[in-house]
Design a protein around this motif. Structure first.
Motif, PDB file in Angstrom:
ATOM      1  N   ASP A   1      -1.612  28.546 -20.237  1.00  0.00           N
ATOM      2  CA  ASP A   1      -2.638  28.219 -19.248  1.00  0.00           C
ATOM      3  C   ASP A   1      -3.551  27.079 -19.690  1.00  0.00           C
ATOM      4  N   GLY A   2      -3.151  26.352 -20.710  1.00  0.00           N
ATOM      5  CA  GLY A   2      -3.982  25.274 -21.229  1.00  0.00           C
ATOM      6  C   GLY A   2      -4.782  25.701 -22.438  1.00  0.00           C
ATOM      7  N   GLU A   3      -4.893  27.014 -22.648  1.00  0.00           N
ATOM      8  CA  GLU A   3      -5.624  27.539 -23.800  1.00  0.00           C
ATOM      9  C   GLU A   3      -4.795  28.525 -24.612  1.00  0.00           C
ATOM     10  N   THR A   4      -4.144  29.452 -23.932  1.00  0.00           N
ATOM     11  CA  THR A   4      -3.374  30.473 -24.639  1.00  0.00           C
ATOM     12  C   THR A   4      -1.989  30.620 -24.026  1.00  0.00           C
ATOM     13  N   GLY A   5      -1.081  31.103 -24.853  1.00  0.00           N
ATOM     14  CA  GLY A   5       0.276  31.374 -24.401  1.00  0.00           C
ATOM     15  C   GLY A   5       0.578  32.855 -24.515  1.00  0.00           C
ATOM     16  N   THR A   6       1.307  33.365 -23.553  1.00  0.00           N
ATOM     17  CA  THR A   6       1.792  34.741 -23.611  1.00  0.00           C
ATOM     18  C   THR A   6       3.307  34.702 -23.443  1.00  0.00           C
ATOM     19  N   SER A   7       3.982  35.681 -24.024  1.00  0.00           N
ATOM     20  CA  SER A   7       5.442  35.659 -24.075  1.00  0.00           C
ATOM     21  C   SER A   7       6.054  36.904 -23.468  1.00  0.00           C
ATOM     22  N   GLY A   8       7.295  36.755 -23.030  1.00  0.00           N
ATOM     23  CA  GLY A   8       8.052  37.894 -22.517  1.00  0.00           C
ATOM     24  C   GLY A   8       9.534  37.649 -22.665  1.00  0.00           C
ATOM     25  N   THR A   9      10.293  38.720 -22.617  1.00  0.00           N
ATOM     26  CA  THR A   9      11.747  38.615 -22.686  1.00  0.00           C
ATOM     27  C   THR A   9      12.371  39.331 -21.497  1.00  0.00           C
ATOM     28  N   SER A  10      13.644  39.046 -21.302  1.00  0.00           N
ATOM     29  CA  SER A  10      14.415  39.663 -20.228  1.00  0.00           C
ATOM     30  C   SER A  10      15.213  40.835 -20.770  1.00  0.00           C
ATOM     31  N   MET A  11      15.946  41.452 -19.862  1.00  0.00           N
ATOM     32  CA  MET A  11      16.982  42.375 -20.295  1.00  0.00           C
ATOM     33  C   MET A  11      17.931  41.579 -21.174  1.00  0.00           C
ATOM     34  N   GLY A  12      18.636  42.250 -22.022  1.00  0.00           N
ATOM     35  CA  GLY A  12      19.622  41.590 -22.856  1.00  0.00           C
ATOM     36  C   GLY A  12      20.880  42.430 -22.897  1.00  0.00           C
ATOM     37  N   PHE A  13      21.968  41.803 -23.276  1.00  0.00           N
ATOM     38  CA  PHE A  13      23.211  42.563 -23.382  1.00  0.00           C
ATOM     39  C   PHE A  13      23.908  42.230 -24.690  1.00  0.00           C
ATOM     40  N   GLU A  14      24.632  43.213 -25.187  1.00  0.00           N
ATOM     41  CA  GLU A  14      25.380  43.039 -26.420  1.00  0.00           C
ATOM     42  C   GLU A  14      26.575  42.130 -26.160  1.00  0.00           C
ATOM     43  N   VAL A  15      26.681  41.090 -26.956  1.00  0.00           N
ATOM     44  CA  VAL A  15      27.799  40.156 -26.831  1.00  0.00           C
ATOM     45  C   VAL A  15      29.029  40.806 -27.472  1.00  0.00           C
ATOM     46  N   PRO A  16      30.155  40.819 -26.760  1.00  0.00           N
ATOM     47  CA  PRO A  16      31.358  41.446 -27.317  1.00  0.00           C
ATOM     48  C   PRO A  16      31.745  40.860 -28.677  1.00  0.00           C
ATOM     49  N   ASN A  17      32.216  41.727 -29.556  1.00  0.00           N
ATOM     50  CA  ASN A  17      32.563  41.315 -30.922  1.00  0.00           C
ATOM     51  C   ASN A  17      33.568  40.180 -30.970  1.00  0.00           C
ATOM     52  N   ASP A  18      34.573  40.196 -30.082  1.00  0.00           N
ATOM     53  CA  ASP A  18      35.576  39.131 -30.131  1.00  0.00           C
ATOM     54  C   ASP A  18      34.957  37.773 -29.813  1.00  0.00           C
ATOM     55  N   VAL A  19      33.937  37.754 -28.981  1.00  0.00           N
ATOM     56  CA  VAL A  19      33.254  36.498 -28.657  1.00  0.00           C
ATOM     57  C   VAL A  19      32.419  36.040 -29.852  1.00  0.00           C
ATOM     58  N   VAL A  20      31.710  36.964 -30.480  1.00  0.00           N
ATOM     59  CA  VAL A  20      30.921  36.624 -31.679  1.00  0.00           C
ATOM     60  C   VAL A  20      31.842  36.089 -32.770  1.00  0.00           C
ATOM     61  N   GLU A  21      32.980  36.725 -32.950  1.00  0.00           N
ATOM     62  CA  GLU A  21      33.935  36.270 -33.967  1.00  0.00           C
ATOM     63  C   GLU A  21      34.409  34.852 -33.680  1.00  0.00           C
ATOM     64  N   ARG A  22      34.640  34.527 -32.414  1.00  0.00           N
ATOM     65  CA  ARG A  22      35.056  33.162 -32.054  1.00  0.00           C
ATOM     66  C   ARG A  22      33.939  32.161 -32.319  1.00  0.00           C
ATOM     67  N   ILE A  23      32.708  32.522 -31.981  1.00  0.00           N
ATOM     68  CA  ILE A  23      31.567  31.635 -32.234  1.00  0.00           C
ATOM     69  C   ILE A  23      31.520  31.279 -33.715  1.00  0.00           C
ATOM     70  N   GLN A  24      31.652  32.290 -34.545  1.00  0.00           N
ATOM     71  CA  GLN A  24      31.552  32.085 -35.989  1.00  0.00           C
ATOM     72  C   GLN A  24      32.768  31.363 -36.555  1.00  0.00           C
ATOM     73  N   ALA A  25      33.965  31.773 -36.168  1.00  0.00           N
ATOM     74  CA  ALA A  25      35.191  31.190 -36.726  1.00  0.00           C
ATOM     75  C   ALA A  25      35.410  29.754 -36.263  1.00  0.00           C
ATOM     76  N   GLU A  26      35.118  29.494 -34.995  1.00  0.00           N
ATOM     77  CA  GLU A  26      35.375  28.171 -34.426  1.00  0.00           C
ATOM     78  C   GLU A  26      34.161  27.252 -34.495  1.00  0.00           C
ATOM     79  N   ARG A  27      33.021  27.818 -34.936  1.00  0.00           N
ATOM     80  CA  ARG A  27      31.765  27.054 -35.019  1.00  0.00           C
ATOM     81  C   ARG A  27      31.450  26.372 -33.689  1.00  0.00           C
TER      82      ARG A  27
END
Length: 108
Positions: free
Chosen positions: A26-52
């Motif tokens: 608001d020009g002076e202070t910031g406030t934060s919030g998050t949304s719902m989140g979901f667990e990313v499937p393991n096979d997708v995480v493995e691809r992110i890491q392996a394939e960079r």
């Protein structure tokens, strides 16, 4: 108000989750919030890491939708279109306003 929204993966309880976060300034202070989140499937995480590669590029490939993260979002693909990116963004912005709403409630 100025509002910033970002989405991405967080590591929590030994798993990766996709969620959105917002800051309301608001020009002076910031406030934060998050949304719902979901667990990313393991096979997708493995691809992110392996394939960079980014989460977005892998979801683009899996879904066949170019730049899905700027459209319906990864959540639409993984939920079979039950949930949408816009809902995540609405939630995180609304949650970022909660400290401001509460402050007006207790000042009455």
């Amino acid at each position: 108000y100025s509002i910033g929204i970002e989405s991405g993966l967080i590591f929590h309880m030994g798993k990766f989750f996709d969620l959105a976060a917002a800051v309301v300034y608001d020009g002076e202070t910031g406030t934060s919030g998050t949304s719902m989140g979901f667990e990313v499937p393991n096979d997708v995480v493995e691809r992110i890491q392996a394939e960079r590669r980014s989460f977005g590029s892998i979801v683009d490939e899996l879904s066949g939708v170019n730049n899905i993260g700027r459209k319906e979002g990864a959540i639409a693909y993984f939920s079979n279109n039950i949930l949408k990116r816009a809902e995540m963004n609405e939630q995180c912005v609304a949650c970022a306003f909660i400290p401001r709403i509460y402050k007006t409630m207790v000042q009455k």
